[in-house]
Design a protein around this motif. Structure first.
Motif, short mmCIF file in Angstrom:
data_model
loop_
_atom_site.label_atom_id
_atom_site.label_comp_id
_atom_site.label_asym_id
_atom_site.label_seq_id
_atom_site.Cartn_x
_atom_site.Cartn_y
_atom_site.Cartn_z
N ALA A 171 0.83 -1.21 0.00
CA ALA A 171 0.00 0.00 0.00
C ALA A 171 0.86 1.25 0.00
N ALA A 172 1.95 1.22 0.77
CA ALA A 172 2.86 2.36 0.80
C ALA A 172 3.51 2.58 -0.55
N ASP A 173 3.89 1.49 -1.19
CA ASP A 173 4.55 1.59 -2.49
C ASP A 173 3.60 2.10 -3.56
N GLU A 174 2.37 1.57 -3.56
CA GLU A 174 1.39 1.97 -4.57
C GLU A 174 0.97 3.43 -4.42
N SER A 175 0.89 3.90 -3.18
CA SER A 175 0.45 5.27 -2.95
C SER A 175 1.58 6.28 -3.07
N GLY A 176 2.81 5.78 -3.00
CA GLY A 176 3.95 6.68 -3.03
C GLY A 176 4.16 7.45 -1.74
N GLN A 177 3.46 7.03 -0.67
CA GLN A 177 3.56 7.76 0.60
C GLN A 177 4.90 7.55 1.29
N LEU A 178 5.42 6.33 1.21
CA LEU A 178 6.66 6.00 1.89
C LEU A 178 7.57 5.32 0.87
N GLY A 179 8.71 5.91 0.61
CA GLY A 179 9.52 5.46 -0.50
C GLY A 179 10.46 4.30 -0.23
N ASP A 180 10.83 4.07 1.04
CA ASP A 180 11.77 3.00 1.33
C ASP A 180 11.59 2.56 2.78
N LEU A 181 12.37 1.56 3.17
CA LEU A 181 12.25 1.02 4.51
C LEU A 181 12.56 2.07 5.56
N ALA A 182 13.50 2.95 5.28
CA ALA A 182 13.82 4.01 6.24
C ALA A 182 12.61 4.88 6.53
N ALA A 183 11.78 5.13 5.52
CA ALA A 183 10.58 5.94 5.72
C ALA A 183 9.57 5.19 6.58
N LEU A 184 9.45 3.87 6.37
CA LEU A 184 8.56 3.07 7.22
C LEU A 184 9.03 3.11 8.67
N VAL A 185 10.33 2.99 8.86
CA VAL A 185 10.89 3.00 10.21
C VAL A 185 10.66 4.35 10.88
N LYS A 186 10.73 5.41 10.11
CA LYS A 186 10.49 6.74 10.69
C LYS A 186 9.07 6.85 11.22
N ILE A 187 8.12 6.23 10.55
CA ILE A 187 6.72 6.28 10.97
C ILE A 187 6.45 5.32 12.13
N ALA A 188 6.99 4.11 12.06
CA ALA A 188 6.56 3.07 13.00
C ALA A 188 7.71 2.35 13.70
N GLY A 189 8.94 2.87 13.54
CA GLY A 189 10.08 2.22 14.18
C GLY A 189 10.15 2.47 15.67
N ARG A 190 10.67 1.52 16.39
CA ARG A 190 10.84 1.62 17.83
C ARG A 190 12.22 1.08 18.21
N THR A 191 12.91 1.78 19.06
CA THR A 191 14.23 1.35 19.49
C THR A 191 14.11 0.34 20.61
N ALA A 192 14.82 -0.78 20.50
CA ALA A 192 14.84 -1.75 21.58
C ALA A 192 15.37 -1.11 22.85
N LYS A 193 14.79 -1.47 23.98
CA LYS A 193 15.18 -0.85 25.24
C LYS A 193 16.65 -1.06 25.54
N CYS A 194 17.20 -2.20 25.13
CA CYS A 194 18.62 -2.46 25.37
C CYS A 194 19.52 -1.50 24.60
N ASN A 195 18.99 -0.85 23.58
CA ASN A 195 19.77 0.08 22.77
C ASN A 195 19.61 1.52 23.23
N MET A 196 18.85 1.74 24.28
CA MET A 196 18.57 3.09 24.73
C MET A 196 19.35 3.43 25.98
N PRO A 197 19.60 4.72 26.24
CA PRO A 197 20.20 5.12 27.52
C PRO A 197 19.34 4.63 28.67
N ALA A 198 19.96 4.38 29.80
CA ALA A 198 19.26 3.80 30.94
C ALA A 198 18.07 4.64 31.38
N GLN A 199 18.15 5.97 31.21
CA GLN A 199 17.07 6.82 31.68
C GLN A 199 15.95 6.93 30.66
#
Length: 217
Positions: A171-199
């Motif tokens: 759907a993203a490809d057909e609509s041209g809303q999100l051009g690549d995986l990086a764009a998908l990650v920007k919308i719905a990506g989440r950083t694993a807690k182990c990769n984040m600062p403790a606070q």
């Protein structure tokens, strides 16, 4: 890599996994292909028994999981599927659930615990606005994906989540809303807690970039 857990939710403790399933997706030659799959029951600790409510939802019984490998064995086997030096992204429906389980089991799956996530719910909200909700059953109905007979078992749920993800990417490809995986990650990506600062909190938006379409998820 698409991932799904079934779990018990004991009072006063984090959710304890009783089943995990994962399947590898790779985008190459202008098509998604399914790679290796993994599934295992997991024996929960004594403080987190399989309750009648869990059995009613998943079909799993206390007797079934009592014969299963423990978290160290089951999640360790999954963890060894991730090759050193390769980039991965975990895809999950309501990724907060999977992220929490992985974080609290991180001693058994250190490689898995370092992989960032992509949540199909915010991605679907962005690409398919106006649905009454964004539960998995609603997305299956919207995309005319057949409801599996063993819905709420991890292997079935990971399979249909993968189908939903592929439909969302299409759907993203057909609509041209999100051009690549990086764009998908920007919308719905989440950083694993182990990769984040403790606070930090459990989730943060993953920085855009750093992955191409031809890398595994």
């Amino acid at each position: 890599m698409v991932i799904d857990f079934e779990a018990t939710t004991p009072t006063g403790y984090p959710a304890q996994p009783i089943e995990v399933a994962a399947l590898a997706l790779r985008y190459e030659s202008d098509a998604w292909t399914v790679g290796r799959q993994f599934a295992s029951l997991i024996r929960p600790p004594a403080f987190a028994p399989v309750t009648p409510a869990v059995t009613a939802q998943t079909g799993l019984t206390a007797e079934q999981v009592s014969q299963a490998p423990g978290p160290a064995e089951a999640l360790g086997a999954l963890d060894r599927r991730f090759a050193v030096g390769k980039q991965y992204l975990l895809v999950a429906q309501h990724a907060a659930t999977e992220a929490n389980i992985i974080y609290y089991q991180r001693e058994h799956c250190p490689a898995l615990a370092r992989i960032d996530l992509l949540d199909t719910i915010p991605l679907a909200r962005y690409l398919v606005p106006g649905l009454p909700n964004y539960q998995l059953d609603t997305l299956l109905a919207h995309f005319s994906i057949k409801q599996p007979a063993d819905r709420h078992r991890a292997p079935a749920d990971v399979d249909v989540t993968a189908q939903v993800f592929v439909r969302l990417v299409s759907a993203a490809d057909e609509s041209g809303q999100l051009g690549d995986l990086a764009a998908l990650v920007k919308i719905a990506g989440r950083t694993a807690k182990c990769n984040m600062p403790a606070q930090g909190g459990l989730f943060d938006i993953h920085p855009a970039g750093g992955r191409g379409h031809d890398e595994p998820v």
